[in-house]
Design a protein around this motif. Structure first.
Motif, short mmCIF file in Angstrom:
data_model
loop_
_atom_site.label_atom_id
_atom_site.label_comp_id
_atom_site.label_asym_id
_atom_site.label_seq_id
_atom_site.Cartn_x
_atom_site.Cartn_y
_atom_site.Cartn_z
N ALA A 87 0.87 -1.18 0.00
CA ALA A 87 0.00 0.00 0.00
C ALA A 87 0.90 1.23 0.00
O ALA A 87 1.59 1.50 0.97
CB ALA A 87 -0.91 -0.01 1.21
N THR A 88 0.88 1.93 -1.12
CA THR A 88 1.75 3.10 -1.25
C THR A 88 1.14 4.29 -0.53
O THR A 88 -0.01 4.65 -0.80
CB THR A 88 1.93 3.45 -2.74
N PRO A 89 1.90 4.90 0.40
CA PRO A 89 1.37 6.09 1.07
C PRO A 89 0.91 7.11 0.04
O PRO A 89 1.57 7.34 -0.97
CB PRO A 89 2.57 6.60 1.87
N SER A 90 -0.25 7.69 0.29
CA SER A 90 -0.89 8.55 -0.71
C SER A 90 -1.56 9.71 0.00
O SER A 90 -2.08 9.55 1.11
CB SER A 90 -1.92 7.68 -1.43
N ARG A 91 -1.53 10.89 -0.63
CA ARG A 91 -2.28 12.06 -0.13
C ARG A 91 -2.04 12.28 1.37
O ARG A 91 -2.98 12.48 2.14
CB ARG A 91 -3.77 11.88 -0.41
N HIS B 272 4.38 -0.62 3.26
CA HIS B 272 3.83 0.71 2.98
C HIS B 272 4.90 1.53 2.28
O HIS B 272 5.50 2.43 2.85
CB HIS B 272 3.36 1.39 4.28
N ILE B 273 5.14 1.16 1.05
CA ILE B 273 6.21 1.80 0.28
C ILE B 273 5.73 2.02 -1.16
O ILE B 273 4.75 1.42 -1.59
CB ILE B 273 7.49 0.91 0.21
N TYR B 274 6.49 2.84 -1.88
CA TYR B 274 6.21 3.00 -3.30
C TYR B 274 6.95 1.90 -4.06
O TYR B 274 8.15 1.70 -3.86
CB TYR B 274 6.69 4.38 -3.78
#
Ligand code: F6P
Length: 519
Positions: A328-332, A368-370
């Protein structure tokens, strides 16, 4: 993408300009080096091959800390990354405006308003004003870019709802189309927005307005019908306002199937996938189930984690037999709701792992990375199953990418509240809100025979291959073309009419005088 090229010739020399908030790559500083990085955005990934094929111009907001030093005075990137054959022109919004426009109105008002994910939208007048101002800045850039040239301007998504109307006034020669990448809610949900009429009028500046699903089109037409004094022509799916007409149609978005399949089949990619599989499946003893998304409450991540816990309660035979890797890529992260959600997800992962971790087996690994697109495709190749658990999603391109890159014997669980579920009928359907049934569906998928999985995957592949991003783009370009012909005032030849009355067929290739007739 072959058919797309054929359709591109129908642009007849017009400039092709894509406008979106998110840019296809950002220049980001790493120590002393500046790198071009792609964002975690299905939108940019899907649109890039199209802009590339048209050698067009992409206008988007800056997002990288080294963006400013890589552009010329107009904001155009001076040295694009290798292989990039389109022009990227960046808009630099002042930080406060960017905050109120993007964090505020786009992601704290419109996003929850359009996604029925039980997250209350906030309506701040300051954000709305910033939204108008930001859309105005995009209009300035587009007008400056195309000048008086004939052009097709293809606007993207909910960040730019009022831009079409602004462009209609500023660039009367342009053909304007917009694709709305997220759901359009029903009129009851939308009517709580204090600026609903202004948003709708803004969108009616389009010649063509596209949604993923016919259902979203129907919701939009119904909303317009209730809110504005317009004529909704349901037979031709259009909104008529004075002498202007906006065609509304569904174009289910897709992915670059062949490119993804080829890239994920390369020996290096296969080797990396095998490594991931060996590492995370305990050398093949356990099934590897993955999920890939932005860390966003609309993706149903918390609901999925609850279902995983319920799986081990209701089907204890799966303990130590399965590993869930969630990327899950951190977003916003400037939006409070997203930061809070990330913490909830962390806590839930820790809770489930604390309950079930046993002699070296950790049920859930949260990354939790891109992860770059090509590396995500390696994960797809490695996995036995994918879970897409969105509470509401316009399409969900992860599901289609998985079909393109996944193993022949992989199985997909897909939320029935995604647009993708309408076409991907061989996925195992889930309702992320129904925790028990969701857990049972995971157990069912884990136990599914190899033959059944292969049969389902074969059909899924056929579906995505035959409706890939090239078909999507081609259908939109064709609809733009058809819309253009429909509004042209051409005197068609009538049998027996005097030879002196010439049909004005040449008008088909010329910029439209019809624009001047609009409201
Ligand atoms: O598809 C919806 C969307 O909001 C796109 O517009 C966007 O590029 C993507 O999701 C990712 O979101 P963001 O650009 O806010 O990071």
């Amino acid at each position: 993408m072959d058919g797309l090229l054929q359709e591109i010739t129908s642009l007849e020399g017009r400039r092709f300009v894509v406008v979106s908030n998110r840019q296809p790559y950002a220049h980001v500083r790493h120590g002393g080096q500046v790198r071009a990085e792609k964002p975690p955005s299905g939108l940019t990934l899907a649109l890039e091959p199209i802009v590339q094929a048209t050698r067009g111009t992409w206008i988007a907001a800056s997002s990288g800390d080294a963006d400013a030093e890589t552009v010329d005075r107009a904001g155009r990137v001076m040295a694009p990354p290798p292989g990039v054959e389109y022009t990227l022109r960046r808009i630099f919004l002042p930080p406060r405006l960017q905050q109120d426009f993007y964090t505020g109105f786009a992601n704290s008002t419109l996003w929850p308003l359009c996604h029925i994910a039980y997250h209350q939208p906030r309506f701040e007048e300051r954000w709305w004003k910033a939204y108008l101002q930001a859309n105005q800045a995009f209009a300035d850039a587009v007008a400056d870019e195309i000048g008086g040239d004939p052009a097709v301007v293809f606007v993207q998504d909910f960040h730019l709802a009022v831009l079409p109307q602004l462009l209609r006034e500023r660039c009367p020669q342009a053909i304007i189309a917009q694709f709305w990448h997220i759901p359009w809610p029903n009129p009851e949900a939308f009517r709580i927005c204090p600026w609903r009429k202004e948003i709708l009028r803004g969108m009616l500046g389009n010649d063509l307005l596209g949604f993923h699903l016919p259902y979203h089109c129907m919701n939009f037409l119904e909303t317009v019908d209730r809110e504005l004094q317009v004529r909704v022509d349901r037979e031709s799916s259009a909104v008529v306002l004075g002498r202007s007409r906006t065609s509304v149609a569904a174009f289910p978005m897709s992915v670059d199937y062949h490119h993804i399949q080829t890239a994920s089949g390369l020996p290096q990619a296969r080797a990396e996938a095998a490594r991931l599989r060996a590492e995370h499946s305990g050398g093949g003893q356990r099934q590897l189930v993955i999920s890939v998304e932005r860390l966003d409450y609309s993706k149903g991540i918390r609901e999925r984690l609850e279902a995983i816990q319920r799986l081990f309660e209701r089907h204890p035979q799966w303990k130590n037999k399965v590993v869930f890797v969630h990327i899950a890529t951190p977003s916003r992260t400037t939006v409070r709701a997203y930061r809070d959600y990330a913490q909830t997800v962390d806590r839930t992962v820790a809770r489930v792992n604390a309950l079930y971790t046993h002699s070296g087996w950790i049920p859930i690994r949260a990354l939790h990375i891109y992860v770059e697109p090509e590396k995500v495709w390696n994960w797809y190749q490695a996995a036995d199953a994918l879970i897409v658990s969105s509470l509401h999603d316009g399409m969900n391109l992860v599901a289609k990418e998985f079909v393109a890159a996944g193993r022949d014997d992989a199985v997909m669980l897909l939320s029935e509240f995604t647009g993708a579920a309408r076409a991907l009928k061989e996925a195992v359907p889930i309702n992320p809100y129904a925790t028990d049934a969701f857990a049972d569906a995971i157990a069912h998928a884990l136990a599914m025979s190899g033959d059944e999985r292969r049969d389902r995957m074969r059909r899924l592949r056929w579906r995505v291959e035959h409706y890939d991003i090239g078909v999507w783009a081609r259908e939109i370009l064709r609809a733009i073309r058809q819309r253009e012909f429909d509004v042209q005032d051409i005197a068609l030849p009538v049998a027996g009419v005097h030879a002196g009355s010439q049909p004005r067929l040449a008008a088909a290739a010329a910029p439209r005088p019809a624009r001047a007739r609009r409201h």
